[in-house]
Design a protein around this motif. Structure first.
Motif, short mmCIF file in Angstrom:
data_model
loop_
_atom_site.label_atom_id
_atom_site.label_comp_id
_atom_site.label_asym_id
_atom_site.label_seq_id
_atom_site.Cartn_x
_atom_site.Cartn_y
_atom_site.Cartn_z
N LEU A 81 -4.72 -3.46 1.29
CA LEU A 81 -4.46 -3.85 2.69
C LEU A 81 -3.34 -2.97 3.26
O LEU A 81 -2.19 -3.03 2.81
CB LEU A 81 -4.06 -5.32 2.78
CG LEU A 81 -5.16 -6.32 2.40
CD1 LEU A 81 -4.59 -7.74 2.33
CD2 LEU A 81 -6.31 -6.26 3.39
N HIS A 82 -3.67 -2.14 4.25
CA HIS A 82 -2.69 -1.24 4.84
C HIS A 82 -3.06 -1.01 6.30
O HIS A 82 -4.05 -1.56 6.79
CB HIS A 82 -2.65 0.09 4.07
CG HIS A 82 -3.99 0.74 3.91
ND1 HIS A 82 -4.62 1.41 4.94
CD2 HIS A 82 -4.84 0.80 2.86
CE1 HIS A 82 -5.79 1.87 4.51
NE2 HIS A 82 -5.96 1.50 3.25
N ASN A 92 4.28 0.61 4.88
CA ASN A 92 5.47 -0.04 4.33
C ASN A 92 5.56 0.27 2.84
O ASN A 92 4.73 1.03 2.29
CB ASN A 92 5.48 -1.55 4.63
CG ASN A 92 4.31 -2.29 3.97
OD1 ASN A 92 3.91 -1.98 2.85
ND2 ASN A 92 3.79 -3.28 4.69
N GLN A 100 -0.99 -1.37 -1.79
CA GLN A 100 -0.92 -2.82 -1.98
C GLN A 100 -0.69 -3.52 -0.65
O GLN A 100 -0.19 -2.91 0.29
CB GLN A 100 0.21 -3.18 -2.96
CG GLN A 100 0.01 -2.66 -4.36
CD GLN A 100 -1.05 -3.40 -5.15
OE1 GLN A 100 -1.68 -4.33 -4.65
NE2 GLN A 100 -1.27 -2.97 -6.38
N ALA A 101 -0.96 -4.84 -0.58
CA ALA A 101 -1.57 -5.56 -1.68
C ALA A 101 -3.09 -5.45 -1.57
O ALA A 101 -3.66 -5.67 -0.50
CB ALA A 101 -1.16 -7.04 -1.61
N THR A 112 2.09 -3.87 8.84
CA THR A 112 0.99 -2.92 9.01
C THR A 112 -0.39 -3.57 8.94
O THR A 112 -1.37 -2.95 9.33
CB THR A 112 1.04 -1.82 7.92
OG1 THR A 112 0.98 -2.44 6.63
CG2 THR A 112 2.31 -0.99 8.04
N THR A 127 2.38 -9.88 2.04
CA THR A 127 3.60 -9.19 1.57
C THR A 127 4.36 -8.54 2.73
O THR A 127 5.54 -8.23 2.59
CB THR A 127 3.28 -8.13 0.50
OG1 THR A 127 2.43 -7.13 1.06
CG2 THR A 127 2.62 -8.74 -0.72
N ASP A 128 3.69 -8.33 3.85
CA ASP A 128 4.37 -7.75 5.02
C ASP A 128 5.56 -8.62 5.45
O ASP A 128 6.59 -8.11 5.89
CB ASP A 128 3.39 -7.62 6.21
CG ASP A 128 2.42 -6.45 6.03
OD1 ASP A 128 2.23 -6.03 4.87
OD2 ASP A 128 1.86 -5.98 7.04
N ASP A 139 2.40 -0.56 0.92
CA ASP A 139 1.27 0.29 1.34
C ASP A 139 1.30 1.62 0.58
O ASP A 139 0.25 2.21 0.30
CB ASP A 139 1.35 0.61 2.83
CG ASP A 139 1.16 -0.60 3.72
OD1 ASP A 139 0.52 -1.57 3.28
OD2 ASP A 139 1.66 -0.57 4.87
N ASP A 145 -2.11 -9.11 5.21
CA ASP A 145 -1.31 -8.91 4.00
C ASP A 145 -0.05 -9.76 4.03
O ASP A 145 0.87 -9.48 4.81
CB ASP A 145 -0.96 -7.42 3.86
CG ASP A 145 -0.39 -7.09 2.50
OD1 ASP A 145 0.10 -8.02 1.82
OD2 ASP A 145 -0.43 -5.90 2.11
CA CA Z 1 0.10 -3.65 2.60
#
Ligand code: CA
Length: 303
Positions: free
Chosen positions: A280-281, A269, A276-277, A225, A231-232, A272, A229
């Motif tokens: 950031l979404h 996700n 997070q993080a 997304t 973590t995506d 999101d 980010d």
């Molecule tokens: Ca995110």
């Protein structure tokens, strides 16, 4: 003239204390985190990134709870129950509105089942009510290599330990209990004892109210997304366990259904869902606004 000036001064002085009332629910809002969750890390990083502050600025009374980052649904439910009873005592409120993310969904469902008279509502966000194939997959490593399974679980437990330490918790992480509860079979076992709000038809809506407790849910079905980010990428990896079925990286679209399904396919996700993080979404949906809107929905319903 002097009195008018004095009145103006009083008005100006009162401005910083003035909060909005959009999220001013009758009962306190209590947040329950998910797997590997916390209230805040090292007193700095929030799990519910920027969400409690926004709700407070809009008039809500908010409490952020902490349970074991890794344990069974029932053990974490018991830990949340103790926290909720503390909050009821401290605030003097007759009831609370509980909001649980991910494995926190099972925690709030547990508390609603045990003390329904003191829970006005529960809202679950991206919560795997019917389990997650990611948990099934990790537990299944044991059938391929018990040694690899032992290393993987050891590493995850160590991560749980670090999170518990940094967040000032007091719990011994139990990855085996956590994954077992989040597996398809473990979720079914929990649901047999705590069925309130679950859909009665495949991927349908659940009862809006059970034993006086109003129930809502929402979830996402996007994985990548925000290109900033990192973590995506992790969620992109775990989402492979779904073999193309709609999911948020860790939880399937239908698994998130409970009570009134507000929406199950936001462009979000799993991380999101708690902003997070670090906020950031995706550009087209603001996770914080969803919580603000839910608080307003509860307020308008007299909760
Ligand atoms: Ca995110």
């Amino acid at each position: 003239m002097k009195s008018m000036l004095a009145l103006a001064a009083v008005w100006l002085l009162s401005l910083p204390a003035m909060a909005g009332t959009y999220a001013q629910t009758r009962y306190p809002i209590v947040f329950a985190h998910g797997m590997f969750g916390f209230n805040n890390l090292a007193g700095v990083i929030e799990y519910w990134y920027g969400i409690p502050e926004d709700l407070r600025a809009n008039g809500a009374q908010v409490y952020v709870t902490q349970v074991s980052p890794l344990d069974s649904s029932v053990a974490r439910g018991e830990q949340l129950l103790a926290e909720v009873q503390n909050i009821l005592a401290i605030s003097g409120a007759a009831k609370v509105n509980l909001i649980g993310h991910s494995h926190g969904g099972q925690s709030v469902r547990y508390v609603a089942a045990v003390i329904p008279g003191q829970v006005a509502s529960i809202t679950t966000v991206g919560s795997p009510g019917f389990g997650s194939p990611v948990a099934d997959l990790v537990l299944n490593i044991n059938n391929i290599s018990p040694t690899l399974e032992s290393i993987a679980l050891g590493a995850l437990n160590a991560l749980g330990d670090i999170i518990d330490l940094l967040s000032g918790g007091q719990y011994t992480p139990n990855i085996q209990a956590s994954l077992t509860s989040l597996s398809t079979a473990g979720a079914a076992a929990f649901n047999a004892s705590y069925p309130a709000g679950l859909p009665t038809s495949s991927c349908g809506q659940g009862a809006a109210v059970t034993h006086g407790v109003h129930m809502y849910s929402w979830g996402g079905t996007s994985v990548f997304t925000n290109f900033l980010d990192p973590t995506d990428a992790l969620l992109g990896l775990s989402s492979l366990a779904f073999f193309g079925q709609p999911n948020d990286g860790l939880v399937g679209q239908c698994s998130s259904h409970l009570g009134v399904v507000l929406r199950d396919n936001y462009d979000m996700n799993h991380l999101d869902e708690v902003n997070q993080a670090f906020g950031l979404h995706a550009w087209d949906v603001d996770p914080v606004a969803l919580y603000r809107n839910q608080a307003n929905r509860l307020k308008m319903a007299g909760m």
